[in-house]
Design an enzyme around this catalytic site. Structure first.
Site, short mmCIF file in Angstrom:
data_model
loop_
_atom_site.label_atom_id
_atom_site.label_comp_id
_atom_site.label_asym_id
_atom_site.label_seq_id
_atom_site.Cartn_x
_atom_site.Cartn_y
_atom_site.Cartn_z
N ASP A 173 28.02 -38.54 72.23
CA ASP A 173 28.29 -40.41 72.73
C ASP A 173 27.46 -40.87 73.15
OD1 ASP A 173 27.97 -38.50 74.75
OD2 ASP A 173 30.26 -39.60 75.63
N ASP A 191 21.02 -41.37 76.98
CA ASP A 191 20.58 -41.45 78.33
C ASP A 191 19.23 -41.12 78.74
OD1 ASP A 191 22.21 -39.72 79.64
OD2 ASP A 191 23.51 -41.54 81.14
N ARG A 249 39.22 -42.69 78.23
CA ARG A 249 37.83 -41.59 77.14
C ARG A 249 38.95 -42.53 75.59
NH1 ARG A 249 34.81 -38.42 77.84
NH2 ARG A 249 35.29 -36.74 79.79
#
Length: 195
Positions: free
Chosen positions: A112, A115, A177
């Site tokens: 998803d 980072d 979500r």
């Protein structure tokens, strides 16, 4: 429990939290179709084995898999690094392994968000030991300002600023979500969740 109210692209939950839309559902859908074409162009004849990182990658995996023509299979893996809060513990551990071997397969890791890169670094090491034919990475969101590990994605949906985002599989304490878009979460009077 506070009732969510939608107003001018924002969802408000009582006085404590608000979400400002960052990437609308239509843009996500369009970009995923383009990513699917890129992947199939790179591997025109191959069976693709998509591996989703639970739980956040599930929405992205299903939409991506449906957009890729030809033979596609998938599996799931789960790792823990965030826990119940918004900052990474810096440690990654496997909590659910794959159901089948990836040896000799063309594997696309479906994440998803990228980072710090710590989770992806861990997974790439793990998967490389299992001898896939090809190993590539597709991420919906890339947040390069947060990068710690020297990893990159082969296919990127969107590069985003250093904001805490939810929706389209991404959560805050297992909430949000199910939002069809990606939004920036703000706490209190505009405060940001801590990274």
């Amino acid at each position: 429990m506070a009732e969510a109210r939608v107003a001018k692209g924002k969802i408000r939950h009582g006085q404590r939290e608000s979400i400002r839309a960052l990437i609308p559902a239509a843009r996500i859908e369009k970009r995923i179709r383009a990513m699917a074409k890129e992947i199939r162009r790179d591997f025109p004849e191959e069976r693709l084995h998509l591996v989703s990182v639970l739980k956040g990658g599930v929405f992205f995996l299903t939409d991506l898999a449906r957009s890729i023509p030809g033979e596609v299979s998938f599996d799931f893996i789960a790792v823990a690094s965030y826990g119940q809060n918004t900052h990474s513990s810096g440690q990654v551990r496997l909590t659910r392994d794959l159901d089948s071997s990836i040896e000799g397969q063309t594997v696309i890791v479906v994440e998803d968000i990228l980072d710090t890169g710590m989770t992806l670094q861990y997974l790439l090491r793990l998967f490389q030991q299992r001898k896939p034919k090809h190993l590539r990475v597709a991420v919906l969101l890339d947040k390069p300002e947060r990068r710690i590990a020297a990893v990159r994605a082969d296919y990127v949906g969107f590069t985003i600023p250093n904001e805490f985002v939810v929706g389209y599989g991404l959560d805050y304490s297992e909430r949000y979500r199910n939002l069809p878009y990606v939004g920036i979460l703000k706490l209190g009077s505009g405060a940001k969740p801590q990274k």
